[in-house]
Write a protein that holds these residues in place. Sequence first.
Motif, PDB file in Angstrom:
ATOM      1  N   VAL A 167       0.819  -1.206   0.000  1.00 48.16           N
ATOM      2  CA  VAL A 167       0.000   0.000   0.000  1.00 48.16           C
ATOM      3  C   VAL A 167       0.858   1.264   0.000  1.00 48.16           C
ATOM      4  N   ARG A 225       0.188   3.891  -2.834  1.00 50.91           N
ATOM      5  CA  ARG A 225      -0.162   5.270  -2.460  1.00 50.91           C
ATOM      6  C   ARG A 225       0.787   6.262  -3.117  1.00 50.91           C
ATOM      7  N   ASP A 265      -2.582  -8.297   0.292  1.00 48.50           N
ATOM      8  CA  ASP A 265      -2.133  -6.901   0.356  1.00 48.50           C
ATOM      9  C   ASP A 265      -2.420  -6.179  -0.969  1.00 48.50           C
ATOM     10  N   ALA A 280      -4.963  -3.042  -1.578  1.00 46.91           N
ATOM     11  CA  ALA A 280      -4.528  -1.801  -2.243  1.00 46.91           C
ATOM     12  C   ALA A 280      -5.434  -1.481  -3.432  1.00 46.91           C
ATOM     13  N   ALA A 302      -8.451   0.121  -1.893  1.00 52.46           N
ATOM     14  CA  ALA A 302      -8.187   1.442  -1.305  1.00 52.46           C
ATOM     15  C   ALA A 302      -7.893   2.493  -2.370  1.00 52.46           C
ATOM     16  N   TYR A 303      -7.301   2.075  -3.503  1.00 58.16           N
ATOM     17  CA  TYR A 303      -6.928   3.016  -4.573  1.00 58.16           C
ATOM     18  C   TYR A 303      -7.589   2.564  -5.859  1.00 58.16           C
TER      19      TYR A 303
END
Length: 580
Positions: free
Chosen positions: A121, A125, A156, A160, A163-164
């Motif tokens: 992440v 990010r 993971d 991610a 989240a994105y």
Amino acid sequence: MGHGHAHGHHHHGHGHSHGHLHGDDHSHDAQASGALPAAFDTSVPDEALTPEQQSRRTLLRRAGLLGAGLAAGGVVAPTAAATTSTASPASGGRRANGFLWLAGDHHIHTQYSSDGKYRVVDQVRQGAKHGMDWLVITDHGSTTHAKIGVDKVNPDIKAARAAYEDTLVFQGLEWNIPGAEHGTVFVHPGTNEVSVLKQFETDYDGSVKGASDSTPTNEALAIAGLNFLAAQVERRKVKDALMLANHPARRGVDSPHEIRGWRDASPTRQIAVGFEGAPGHQAAGLPAPLGMARARGIYDNNPSANSFAGYPLESYRTWGGFDWMTATVGGLWDSLLAEGKPWWITANSDSHQVYADTAVRGTGGDFNTDGRYPDPVYGGQIDITQGDYWPGQYSRTHVGADGFSYAAVMDGIRAGRIWVDHGGLISGLDARVTGGRRWATLGGALHVRKGTNVTLTVDVAMAGGPNWAGFVPKLARVDVIQGDVTGPVTDKDTFIAPTARVVKSYEVNKSTGTVRLTYDLGRVDHPVYVRLRGTDGNRTAPGAMGAAADPAGPAIDVVGDADPWRDLWFYSNPVWVLPS
């Protein structure tokens, strides 16, 4: 085929003329997140965006195109960009006037690499912040990674992705190519992404199999690995798979015949499609006391027992930050293109340990038992002894996609619709050859009658704002490089192309907006290709193959004193003209 709607049917011929089939059309698949990224969607107000989405939109606005690509007639007007950027994803997000140009990086390491430290992440990010639309997580192939890491990194990566949502995150690995260097291998996301990568790594990784030496047996294992991946696509285990060779000239162990062997493996669906035109680790060239004082790309090696004996000593260094195979006009890359077959270039971060970051590897745990390092700890000293940048901070690979989806990015890479740049030197590039009422763009081929007048038209959008080093780069010159297509080579270890040369250079006298360049190829009576290169003009010298072919090419980089920000270049992939 996946590209027809975007630019007419004439482009298809490329596939057949280069013995290169696009395979099944996956461009109609559902989008990764069901819609265009919010940053591209002008119906979403700025204040509704996250900070990462806002910075993405700012980058797109600066380029003057909101990511829609440049139009055939020039840069898209802001109003046109607003309409095209809300195109329905159901139609594949196609643009009547071009492609969605998506920037990305296919070479990134995390705490699942024995020499890494960041979480997935963290890299995603940072990639999002630095304008990346797609990323490939490529931890090192190894016994530990094959047993543990390839499984454990997957949750993971999925987290991610959630989240994105505006960043496509592929799972891949850095393959220890048997008999050769490293390469990125990655697959289209799906239920079998882990099992296919795990079996591939277990059976075909040079480190896992003890197959690193340059022997015919090991070289054959590499070809078998590529054929395995092609078979997984044919059997619908994964929708697609790609391989790109990483830092190919770094140790001299990727011989010309091996590169040709990878390219020609798996003829039903090409898996190996190119190599890094420029390696990562670009900050490693920063001089002391403010840097590592090594070589750009950590290209400070010498020949070894496994190196190809024909390579000259200067091939072990970068040239303007680019690998010698790409940077040499009339060199190895040109010798591949002169065969009339596809082979593309990319540029990546190879991000492991970031320059001027404060993170240190978490303590405790055991990598061999856990398959990963503990999470990094921040807040210590700023570390200027590291050689890497974040994804998108310095190196960018721009892919012309038919829409915002994993399949569209993979299709764009396989088709060679790619240009690369360092340091944000330019913000957009549109190149096409036209003749006989047809046109083709990067990676494609224009089929015309013999004697047809052919023109290359290039629109270059200047940098629209400061880069991540805090200055606005200025493009000084654009070069057109042309070579004859002379057909397959008899000696597979050929690495010269005598006809390739810089045929035209354009001084660029503006620093904002877009510049249009036109080059007349004349009445074309034999097969040729053209490719583009541009520079800030800070460091040039007669090219590696001599002044005649390249009077002002990149200079060889000085080990220990090579500030990457003071020597910026962009390169495009080729477009062919095939008269008959």
